[in-house]
Design an enzyme around this catalytic site. Structure first.
Site, PDB file in Angstrom:
ATOM      1  N   TYR A  20       6.746   7.991  17.385  1.00 56.49           N
ATOM      2  CA  TYR A  20       7.010   8.207  16.083  1.00 56.49           C
ATOM      3  C   TYR A  20       8.272   8.885  15.663  1.00 56.49           C
ATOM      4  O   TYR A  20       9.125   8.361  14.756  1.00 56.49           O
ATOM      5  CB  TYR A  20       5.941   8.670  15.184  1.00 56.49           C
ATOM      6  CG  TYR A  20       6.218   8.440  13.688  1.00 56.49           C
ATOM      7  CD1 TYR A  20       5.868   7.454  13.002  1.00 56.49           C
ATOM      8  CD2 TYR A  20       6.277   9.445  12.765  1.00 56.49           C
ATOM      9  CE1 TYR A  20       5.990   7.095  11.580  1.00 56.49           C
ATOM     10  CE2 TYR A  20       6.498   9.356  11.498  1.00 56.49           C
ATOM     11  CZ  TYR A  20       6.312   8.220  10.811  1.00 56.49           C
ATOM     12  OH  TYR A  20       6.465   8.332   9.434  1.00 56.49           O
ATOM     13  N   ARG A  73       0.928  -1.251   0.083  1.00 53.88           N
ATOM     14  CA  ARG A  73       0.209   0.033   0.154  1.00 53.88           C
ATOM     15  C   ARG A  73       0.833   1.084  -0.078  1.00 53.88           C
ATOM     16  O   ARG A  73       1.921   1.217   0.192  1.00 53.88           O
ATOM     17  CB  ARG A  73      -0.816   0.004   1.483  1.00 53.88           C
ATOM     18  CG  ARG A  73      -0.099  -0.031   2.371  1.00 53.88           C
ATOM     19  CD  ARG A  73      -0.943  -0.198   3.838  1.00 53.88           C
ATOM     20  NE  ARG A  73      -2.112   0.808   4.017  1.00 53.88           N
ATOM     21  CZ  ARG A  73      -2.223   0.862   5.323  1.00 53.88           C
ATOM     22  NH1 ARG A  73      -2.060  -0.230   6.221  1.00 53.88           N
ATOM     23  NH2 ARG A  73      -3.143   1.883   5.557  1.00 53.88           N
ATOM     24  N   SER A 103      11.460   9.573   7.538  1.00 54.37           N
ATOM     25  CA  SER A 103      10.419  10.642   7.576  1.00 54.37           C
ATOM     26  C   SER A 103      10.975  12.030   7.983  1.00 54.37           C
ATOM     27  O   SER A 103      11.953  12.011   8.527  1.00 54.37           O
ATOM     28  CB  SER A 103       9.370  10.360   8.752  1.00 54.37           C
ATOM     29  OG  SER A 103       8.502  11.384   8.735  1.00 54.37           O
TER      30      SER A 103
END
Length: 252
Positions: free
Chosen positions: A156, A16, A143
């Site tokens: 995170y 995905r 990220s």
């Protein structure tokens, strides 16, 4: 002949979003792609079928990369099915944006174990065969929140900051064996995982106004070109680096 012909690539979280886009791109560039899903093997099968329908080669796999034994099993299964591994893209990840008071131990562990621990032990699982070849490419999908903070994302941010440092440490350790280790750091990217956040009234307008390019949300496909570059011989001298793909967000 395309630039990844004959290469075997693993893309974790490849069923995905960003992972699926990366898998499609590596397939288009000639790699034989192991599309790995955590639970939804049917989604990995669908992505593999897309790659094959476009003329590429791919096969679906399933593994929970937060478990060391699963990382080892996955590497063995891919090797048995496709051949020894040349490319690893550590894309599997989870994001639970919550303030400290609402972050449980289970949510902390899930983000650290999948995002950070999984990246390390997948690299460990494939490193012996890359060392034997004297070549290999590992790309960690990190990220921008590994570089800047988020007021509702301590776990995170910790996991992604850890991935950034992991990339540098593995680059130092594996470089002498001809293995390139780099990172791609996406900014806000349109995927099904953040659909609810994007749907918040006025959210897109507010964030666009704060972006240097006037657009805050990148597309998943925007990440795949950088990965395709890093796993190719065009990037043989790129090592221990991270590429920010965030429409300039972290340039402020």
């Amino acid at each position: 002949m395309t630039r990844l012909d004959g290469k075997v690539a693993i893309v974790t979280g490849g069923s995905r979003g960003i992972g699926a886009s990366i898998a499609r791109r590596l397939g288009a560039d000639g790699a034989h792609v192991a599309v790995v899903a955590h639970r939804a093997r049917d989604k990995a099968e669908a992505v593999a079928q897309e790659i094959e329908a476009a003329g590429g080669r791919a096969a679906p796999f399933q593994a929970d990369v937060s478990r060391v034994a699963e990382c080892e099993r996955l590497a063995a299964e891919v090797t048995d099915a496709l051949g020894t591994i040349d490319i690893l893209v550590n894309n599997a990840g989870v994001y639970h944006p919550l303030p400290m008071e609402e972050t449980t131990e289970a949510l902390w562990d899930a983000q650290i174990d999948i995002n950070l621990k999984g990246s390390f032990f997948m690299a460990k699982a494939v490193a012996p065969m890359m060392k034997a070849k004297g070549a290999g490419k590992i790309v960690n999908i990190t990220s921008t929140l590994g570089v800047v903070g988020s007021s509702a994302g301590a776990a995170y941010c910790a996991s992604k900051g850890g991935q950034m440092q992991l990339t540098k440490a593995l680059a130092l350790e594996l470089g002498p064996h001809g293995i390139n280790v780099n990172a791609v750091a996406p900014g806000a990217t349109v995927t099904d995982m953040n659909a609810a956040i994007r749907a918040e009234p006025g959210k897109e307008e507010r964030m666009n106004a704060l972006s240097p390019m006037g657009r805050y949300w990148a597309e998943a496909e925007d990440m795949s070109g950088a990965v395709a570059y890093l796993v190719s011989e065009d990037a043989k001298a790129v090592h221990g680096a991270h590429i920010m793909i965030d429409l300039g967000w972290t340039a402020w």
